[in-house]
Design a protein around this motif. Structure first.
Motif, PDB file in Angstrom:
ATOM      1  N   ALA A  20       7.786  50.016  -1.626  1.00  0.00           N
ATOM      2  CA  ALA A  20       7.229  50.387  -2.478  1.00  0.00           C
ATOM      3  C   ALA A  20       6.500  48.360  -2.477  1.00  0.00           C
ATOM      4  N   MET A  21       7.362  47.661  -2.032  1.00  0.00           N
ATOM      5  CA  MET A  21       7.134  46.440  -1.824  1.00  0.00           C
ATOM      6  C   MET A  21       6.510  46.155  -1.315  1.00  0.00           C
ATOM      7  N   PRO A  22       4.644  44.953  -1.663  1.00  0.00           N
ATOM      8  CA  PRO A  22       4.427  44.750  -0.592  1.00  0.00           C
ATOM      9  C   PRO A  22       4.317  44.174   0.815  1.00  0.00           C
ATOM     10  N   VAL A  23       4.246  44.231   1.853  1.00  0.00           N
ATOM     11  CA  VAL A  23       4.557  43.387   2.980  1.00  0.00           C
ATOM     12  C   VAL A  23       3.761  41.724   3.109  1.00  0.00           C
ATOM     13  N   PRO A  24       4.759  40.843   3.357  1.00  0.00           N
ATOM     14  CA  PRO A  24       3.879  39.817   3.282  1.00  0.00           C
ATOM     15  C   PRO A  24       3.211  39.394   4.816  1.00  0.00           C
ATOM     16  N   SER A  25       3.417  39.931   5.629  1.00  0.00           N
ATOM     17  CA  SER A  25       2.393  40.112   6.951  1.00  0.00           C
ATOM     18  C   SER A  25       3.215  41.172   7.869  1.00  0.00           C
ATOM     19  N   HIS A  26       2.028  40.672   8.963  1.00  0.00           N
ATOM     20  CA  HIS A  26       2.068  41.654   9.902  1.00  0.00           C
ATOM     21  C   HIS A  26       2.269  41.402  11.505  1.00  0.00           C
ATOM     22  N   PHE A  27       3.862  42.067  12.208  1.00  0.00           N
ATOM     23  CA  PHE A  27       4.270  41.620  12.729  1.00  0.00           C
ATOM     24  C   PHE A  27       3.948  43.096  14.322  1.00  0.00           C
ATOM     25  N   MET A  28       3.970  42.233  14.740  1.00  0.00           N
ATOM     26  CA  MET A  28       3.317  43.130  15.985  1.00  0.00           C
ATOM     27  C   MET A  28       5.045  42.596  17.377  1.00  0.00           C
ATOM     28  N   ILE A  29       6.098  44.013  17.722  1.00  0.00           N
ATOM     29  CA  ILE A  29       7.056  43.203  18.857  1.00  0.00           C
ATOM     30  C   ILE A  29       6.579  44.054  19.742  1.00  0.00           C
ATOM     31  N   SER A  30       6.967  44.203  20.775  1.00  0.00           N
ATOM     32  CA  SER A  30       7.089  45.051  21.783  1.00  0.00           C
ATOM     33  C   SER A  30       8.264  45.526  22.320  1.00  0.00           C
ATOM     34  N   GLU A  31       8.668  47.111  21.569  1.00  0.00           N
ATOM     35  CA  GLU A  31      10.440  46.791  22.130  1.00  0.00           C
ATOM     36  C   GLU A  31      10.260  47.117  23.703  1.00  0.00           C
ATOM     37  N   THR A  32      11.148  46.790  24.262  1.00  0.00           N
ATOM     38  CA  THR A  32      11.971  46.175  25.401  1.00  0.00           C
ATOM     39  C   THR A  32      13.081  47.343  25.609  1.00  0.00           C
ATOM     40  N   PRO A  33      13.855  47.973  26.553  1.00  0.00           N
ATOM     41  CA  PRO A  33      15.313  48.803  26.731  1.00  0.00           C
ATOM     42  C   PRO A  33      16.122  48.056  26.320  1.00  0.00           C
ATOM     43  N   LYS A  34      16.426  46.379  26.310  1.00  0.00           N
ATOM     44  CA  LYS A  34      16.874  45.306  26.114  1.00  0.00           C
ATOM     45  C   LYS A  34      17.005  45.636  24.859  1.00  0.00           C
ATOM     46  N   LEU A  35      15.985  45.319  24.447  1.00  0.00           N
ATOM     47  CA  LEU A  35      16.346  44.722  22.732  1.00  0.00           C
ATOM     48  C   LEU A  35      16.028  46.270  21.822  1.00  0.00           C
ATOM     49  N   PHE A  36      16.478  47.771  22.825  1.00  0.00           N
ATOM     50  CA  PHE A  36      16.435  48.702  21.860  1.00  0.00           C
ATOM     51  C   PHE A  36      17.907  49.178  21.698  1.00  0.00           C
ATOM     52  N   GLN A  37      18.346  48.613  23.086  1.00  0.00           N
ATOM     53  CA  GLN A  37      20.218  48.468  22.898  1.00  0.00           C
ATOM     54  C   GLN A  37      20.134  47.974  22.755  1.00  0.00           C
ATOM     55  N   GLN A  38      20.419  46.447  21.804  1.00  0.00           N
ATOM     56  CA  GLN A  38      20.817  45.395  21.362  1.00  0.00           C
ATOM     57  C   GLN A  38      20.617  46.048  19.865  1.00  0.00           C
TER      58      GLN A  38
END
Length: 205
Positions: free
Chosen positions: A132-150
């Motif tokens: 329920a807390m407000p989000v301070p800002s917005h982020f865009m993340i490009s998920e790579t296979p490596k990022l998913f695994q790690q």
């Protein structure tokens, strides 16, 4: 009406407001969330001077201020809350309308909404408050296979291992919420959603 009750707005817009309530019962602190949905709102009455966007959910205790709390609670006292439905768990839903003793002209010629809907979560868990807390800002993340695994896969595993999703398995097996079951097949289970108003039957599906 609880004199020990404190209120803090988490977010306020022209159509919605989310309020955190804190009360003490038998020396135990109970935190609840109120979600208000209405016509153009009385924003000034519900806004807080404290910006909670950069405050962690566990540190919200220091965010309550007497002035903000008093103003928010005074706004809520102008209304009567009629229960419209409940989930049987921590979720309840109300229709709010002006107190019967209030002057009709007062409501016709003021900026205070004449009626609105309320969702109450009580008691609210730490996770529910965080959501329920407000989000301070917005982020865009490009998920790579490596990022998913790690990153992503280990996080999913910690959630599964924590047991916080055990309720899903309980619903599927029927050990919990059996009274809300609508349909059970070998492929899927259909249950009444917690926001589905009580009194409805499968005949309306």
């Amino acid at each position: 009406q609880d004199s020990d009750c404190l209120a803090q707005s988490l977010s306020v817009s022209k159509d919605h407001a989310t309020i955190l309530l804190r009360t003490t019962e038998h020396d135990q602190v109970i935190r609840s969330i109120l979600k208000l949905t209405f016509l153009p709102s009385h924003v000034d009455a519900l806004s807080s001077t404290n910006d909670v966007r950069n405050i962690n959910a566990e540190d919200l205790g220091s965010a309550f201020t007497p002035e903000d709390s008093s103003r928010i609670l005074e706004f809520l006292r102008n209304y009567e809350f009629d229960l419209s439905s409940e989930s049987g768990a921590e979720y309840s839903y109300f229709n709010a309308r002006p107190n019967r003793g209030s002057s009709l002209l007062k409501w016709l010629f003021s900026n205070i909404p004449t009626a609105f809907q309320v969702e109450l979560i009580s008691p609210a868990s730490e996770k529910q408050i965080e959501r329920a807390m407000p989000v301070p800002s917005h982020f865009m993340i490009s998920e790579t296979p490596k990022l998913f695994q790690q990153v992503v896969a280990p996080y999913i595993r910690t959630v599964l291992d924590s047991g916080s999703l055990a309720w899903v398995e309980n619903v599927i097996t029927g050990s919990k919420e059996a009274e809300r079951l609508l349909l059970d097949t070998e492929h899927y289970v259909l249950n009444v959603d917690t926001k589905w108003k009580t009194g409805r039957t499968t005949k309306r599906l």
